[in-house]
Motif scaffolding. Structure first.
Motif, PDB file in Angstrom:
ATOM      1  N   PRO A 156     -89.227  -6.628  17.902  1.00 16.58           N
ATOM      2  CA  PRO A 156     -89.653  -6.275  19.258  1.00 16.58           C
ATOM      3  C   PRO A 156     -90.239  -4.861  19.258  1.00 16.58           C
ATOM      4  O   PRO A 156     -89.763  -3.976  18.548  1.00 16.58           O
TER       5      PRO A 156
ATOM      6  N   LEU B  29    -101.088  -6.965  22.248  1.00 17.45           N
ATOM      7  CA  LEU B  29     -99.827  -7.523  22.733  1.00 17.45           C
ATOM      8  C   LEU B  29     -98.640  -6.808  22.105  1.00 17.45           C
ATOM      9  O   LEU B  29     -98.503  -6.778  20.883  1.00 17.45           O
ATOM     10  N   GLN B  30     -97.773  -6.252  22.949  1.00 18.25           N
ATOM     11  CA  GLN B  30     -96.525  -5.658  22.472  1.00 18.25           C
ATOM     12  C   GLN B  30     -95.453  -6.744  22.513  1.00 18.25           C
ATOM     13  O   GLN B  30     -95.151  -7.294  23.572  1.00 18.25           O
ATOM     14  N   VAL B  31     -94.893  -7.057  21.363  1.00 14.31           N
ATOM     15  CA  VAL B  31     -93.960  -8.172  21.213  1.00 14.31           C
ATOM     16  C   VAL B  31     -92.615  -7.851  21.858  1.00 14.31           C
ATOM     17  O   VAL B  31     -92.057  -6.777  21.640  1.00 14.31           O
ATOM     18  N   GLU B  32     -92.111  -8.792  22.645  1.00 15.12           N
ATOM     19  CA  GLU B  32     -90.751  -8.720  23.170  1.00 15.12           C
ATOM     20  C   GLU B  32     -89.862  -9.770  22.510  1.00 15.12           C
ATOM     21  O   GLU B  32     -88.717  -9.506  22.195  1.00 15.12           O
ATOM     22  N   GLN B  33     -90.416 -10.973  22.296  1.00 10.20           N
ATOM     23  CA  GLN B  33     -89.622 -12.067  21.732  1.00 10.20           C
ATOM     24  C   GLN B  33     -90.530 -13.068  21.047  1.00 10.20           C
ATOM     25  O   GLN B  33     -91.621 -13.379  21.530  1.00 10.20           O
TER      26      GLN B  33
ATOM     27  N   ILE C  22     -95.281 -16.328  21.520  1.00 12.06           N
ATOM     28  CA  ILE C  22     -94.808 -14.943  21.544  1.00 12.06           C
ATOM     29  C   ILE C  22     -94.799 -14.477  22.994  1.00 12.06           C
ATOM     30  O   ILE C  22     -95.779 -14.625  23.718  1.00 12.06           O
TER      31      ILE C  22
ATOM     32  N   GLY D  20     -94.475 -11.243  25.415  1.00 11.88           N
ATOM     33  CA  GLY D  20     -94.671  -9.802  25.309  1.00 11.88           C
ATOM     34  C   GLY D  20     -95.386  -9.236  26.513  1.00 11.88           C
ATOM     35  O   GLY D  20     -95.460  -9.864  27.579  1.00 11.88           O
ATOM     36  N   ARG D  21     -95.919  -8.043  26.321  1.00 10.93           N
ATOM     37  CA  ARG D  21     -96.634  -7.347  27.386  1.00 10.93           C
ATOM     38  C   ARG D  21     -98.007  -6.977  26.861  1.00 10.93           C
ATOM     39  O   ARG D  21     -98.133  -6.437  25.763  1.00 10.93           O
TER      40      ARG D  21
ATOM     41  N   ARG E 228     -96.985  -9.161  31.813  1.00  5.45           N
ATOM     42  CA  ARG E 228     -96.249  -9.989  30.862  1.00  5.45           C
ATOM     43  C   ARG E 228     -97.125 -11.157  30.449  1.00  5.45           C
ATOM     44  O   ARG E 228     -97.792 -11.769  31.275  1.00  5.45           O
TER      45      ARG E 228
END
Length: 110
Positions: free
Chosen positions: A38, A58-62, A78, A80-81, A92
């Motif tokens: 993450p 894209l910044q990964v969250e899960q 994926i 993310g934000r 999101r």
């Protein structure tokens, strides 16, 4: 009075011997999906993810590798934000990303 008519399926079922069917077990398949932490930022071309039609930062969250088996481990969901060109978080995004695009990931600066 006439007896009730049997359907072809009912006749076949009554005549066919019952055979036991062994339950199918899930076959473990090797996965080639990289483990992405993450906070990692992915630079995706529009060809690298479905339904977006544009490049995506894209910044990964899960990661959802459990769903990749439905896509023969070629695609992964994926969550993310999306990030603006200046790195600020926007909205999101839940993206279906090509697994081959993942090695191009760069770590987010925190």
């Amino acid at each position: 009075m006439n007896p009730p008519r049997q359907t072809a399926l009912a006749r076949q079922t009554a005549i066919a011997p019952q055979t036991a069917v062994a339950p199918q077990t899930a076959v473990a398949r090797p996965t080639t999906i990289a483990d992405i932490a993450p906070g990692t930022v992915l630079r995706l071309r529009k060809e690298d993810w479905k339904y977006g039609g544009q490049n995506l930062l894209l910044q990964v969250e899960q990661l959802r590798p459990d769903l990749s088996t439905y896509y023969d481990d070629q695609w992964i969901w994926i969550i993310g934000r999306s990030l603006g060109s200046d790195g600020t978080g926007q909205e999101r995004v839940i993206a279906l990303v090509r697994v081959d695009a993942l090695p191009a990931a760069t770590s987010a600066a925190r």
